[in-house]
Design a protein around this motif. Structure first.
Motif, PDB file in Angstrom:
ATOM      1  N   GLY A   1      36.469  44.223  38.372  1.00 43.58           N
ATOM      2  CA  GLY A   1      37.032  43.361  39.404  1.00 43.58           C
ATOM      3  C   GLY A   1      36.268  43.399  40.701  1.00 43.58           C
ATOM      4  N   ASP A   2      35.085  44.010  40.715  1.00 42.45           N
ATOM      5  CA  ASP A   2      34.327  44.152  41.950  1.00 42.45           C
ATOM      6  C   ASP A   2      33.367  42.982  42.151  1.00 42.45           C
ATOM      7  OD1 ASP A   2      32.759  44.918  39.783  1.00 42.45           O
ATOM      8  OD2 ASP A   2      31.566  46.320  40.952  1.00 42.45           O
ATOM      9  N   ARG A   3      32.767  42.951  43.311  1.00 43.48           N
ATOM     10  CA  ARG A   3      31.850  41.870  43.656  1.00 43.48           C
ATOM     11  C   ARG A   3      30.655  41.812  42.711  1.00 43.48           C
ATOM     12  NH1 ARG A   3      28.656  41.346  49.477  1.00 43.48           N
ATOM     13  NH2 ARG A   3      27.335  39.581  48.889  1.00 43.48           N
ATOM     14  N   SER A   4      30.131  42.982  42.309  1.00 44.04           N
ATOM     15  CA  SER A   4      28.967  42.995  41.424  1.00 44.04           C
ATOM     16  C   SER A   4      29.292  42.406  40.057  1.00 44.04           C
ATOM     17  CB  SER A   4      28.440  44.425  41.271  1.00 44.04           C
ATOM     18  OG  SER A   4      27.887  44.893  42.493  1.00 44.04           O
ATOM     19  N   SER A   5      30.528  42.586  39.585  1.00 41.27           N
ATOM     20  CA  SER A   5      30.922  41.975  38.315  1.00 41.27           C
ATOM     21  C   SER A   5      30.917  40.458  38.428  1.00 41.27           C
ATOM     22  CB  SER A   5      32.324  42.463  37.907  1.00 41.27           C
ATOM     23  OG  SER A   5      32.302  43.822  37.526  1.00 41.27           O
ATOM     24  N   ARG A   6      31.406  39.957  39.546  1.00 40.96           N
ATOM     25  CA  ARG A   6      31.400  38.502  39.750  1.00 40.96           C
ATOM     26  C   ARG A   6      29.971  37.981  39.852  1.00 40.96           C
ATOM     27  NH1 ARG A   6      35.710  40.249  42.970  1.00 40.96           N
ATOM     28  NH2 ARG A   6      34.459  40.187  44.892  1.00 40.96           N
TER      29      ARG A   6
END
Length: 393
Positions: free
Chosen positions: A104-109
């Motif tokens: 759910g973090d920015r890097s996953s997006r």
């Protein structure tokens, strides 16, 4: 026609000039197998390195990298790199799907957005409580007498939340199922036996590519690494196993490439490819689905070696060479299967494509090459392949 892939999917944070002989690196060196220390050419989990050194992993990485930012950040993971390669090399009539669990973090997006730029479909589930999986890749280009080597520090992140139950029914109804680096996706790795059996029962061709299994190495430093559960082996469901020499020895419990290959075929694999670094690739078949190869070695590309020695400014690093090798093998077998499932497969032809793709990876930092136009990668690999065929003649 369709290829579905599952396995390791992450961001690589690449550092290209780390001396494995430095005092800073030596402080974190492993003393006994599986103790949590780092070893050139092998992988360790970040939390194990932290326990081994009795320091937060951030502190370990700061000392190992001198506090510098990575030289490059790239998509990585054996399964993902191979699937991206296939999407760049095969025509659009191939439906290429990759299954993963993202956090759910920015890097996953960012990873999901990054993947949208490639001609494949991402089938991702979200595990909001986790961060994106990642690997810090430390490269020493002077190691092994200038051949270079890497070591890997992996954070599992959302890979821990991957549920094999989330694989859609049509995953198993693909022409090819690729399972890559599943040791870095523990819930998938432990059920690899039943999953490959399910795919095979529906007519899929299973390719399994391994990665260093630090989890099982830590649990039993002297025992064989299981592939799947110990009571449900994956080997009978594997049409083609791709592994490197060290992994082959640890999986088989054997001490020679030939004995390891024999073990894999005895366990039910249709064929195996064992890579031996910058030396060669050992190929052996056992299934009637392949043209017979009783144990043949294929050298790496002399053309690439000469070109990089003459033009060192072109050199990237060795990260992703094995993953692109698997991608090249995948591409060749996919092309051959277009002639029908009754087609007898030529593993030597697949090795030619794999060696050429792996050699091309040496020109980039990281395993994923970002094309400036469709077909760019194919053009470059076809040139390497032309010279490789001349080398084999």
């Amino acid at each position: 026609m369709k290829i579905s892939g599952a396995g390791c999917c992450l961001y690589d944070y690449l550092y290209k000039n780390i001396s494995f002989s430095s005092p800073g690196f030596s402080r974190f060196r492993s003393r006994t197998p599986g103790d949590g220390g780092i070893t050139p050419g092998e992988l360790v989990f970040a939390e194990d390195l932290s326990r081994y050194s009795d320091r937060p992993v951030e502190s370990c990485l700061k000392e190992l990298t001198g506090g510098n930012r990575p030289d490059a950040v790239n998509l990585g993971g054996p399964a993902l790199v191979a699937m991206i390669h296939a999407s760049q090399m095969l025509p659009p009539r191939w439906d290429i799907r990759f299954y993963a669990s993202l956090g759910g973090d920015r890097s996953s997006r960012e990873l999901a957005e990054d993947l949208s730029r490639f001609p494949l479909t991402l089938k991702a589930t979200e595990a909001p409580e986790h961060r994106v999986p990642s690997t810090v890749v430390l490269s020493d280009p002077s190691w092994h007498g200038g051949a270079g080597e890497r070591t890997f520090i992996n954070t599992l992140g959302s890979a821990l939340a991957f549920s094999p139950d989330l694989l859609e029914g049509d995953f198993f109804e693909s022409d090819i199922c690729l399972w890559g680096g599943t040791a870095l996706v523990p819930p998938l790795h432990d059920r690899l036996g039943e999953l490959t059996a399910e795919a095979k029962s529906r007519g899929a061709f299973n390719i399994v590519g391994t990665v260093y299994d630090f989890r099982n190495q830590r649990q039993d430093p002297d025992g064989r690494w299981p592939l799947g559960r110990r009571d449900k082996s994956a080997y009978p469901g594997i049409d083609l196993l791709i592994t490197d020499r060290e992994e082959a020895f640890r999986l088989s419990g054997k001490s020679s490439t030939e004995e390891a290959a024999e073990y894999f075929l005895d366990q039910g694999c249709g064929a195996c490819l064992i890579t031996r670094g910058r030396d060669d690739v050992y190929a052996r078949t056992g299934s009637r689905g392949f043209s017979p190869l009783k144990g043949t070695s294929y050298r790496v590309s002399e053309y690439v070696d000469r070109d990089l020695k003459a033009h060192p400014e072109k050199r990237g690093d060795t990260t992703g060479c094995g993953d692109n090798f698997m991608g090249g093998v995948l591409v060749s077998l996919a092309r051959q299967m277009e002639g029908g499932k009754e087609q007898v497969l030529d593993l030597e032809e697949a090795v030619v494509e794999g060696v050429s793709a792996g050699g091309f990876a040496l020109y980039s930092m990281g395993g994923v090459f970002r094309e400036s136009f469709p077909g760019e990668k194919k053009r470059e690999i076809d040139e390497i392949k032309k010279h490789y065929r001349e080398q084999m003649a």
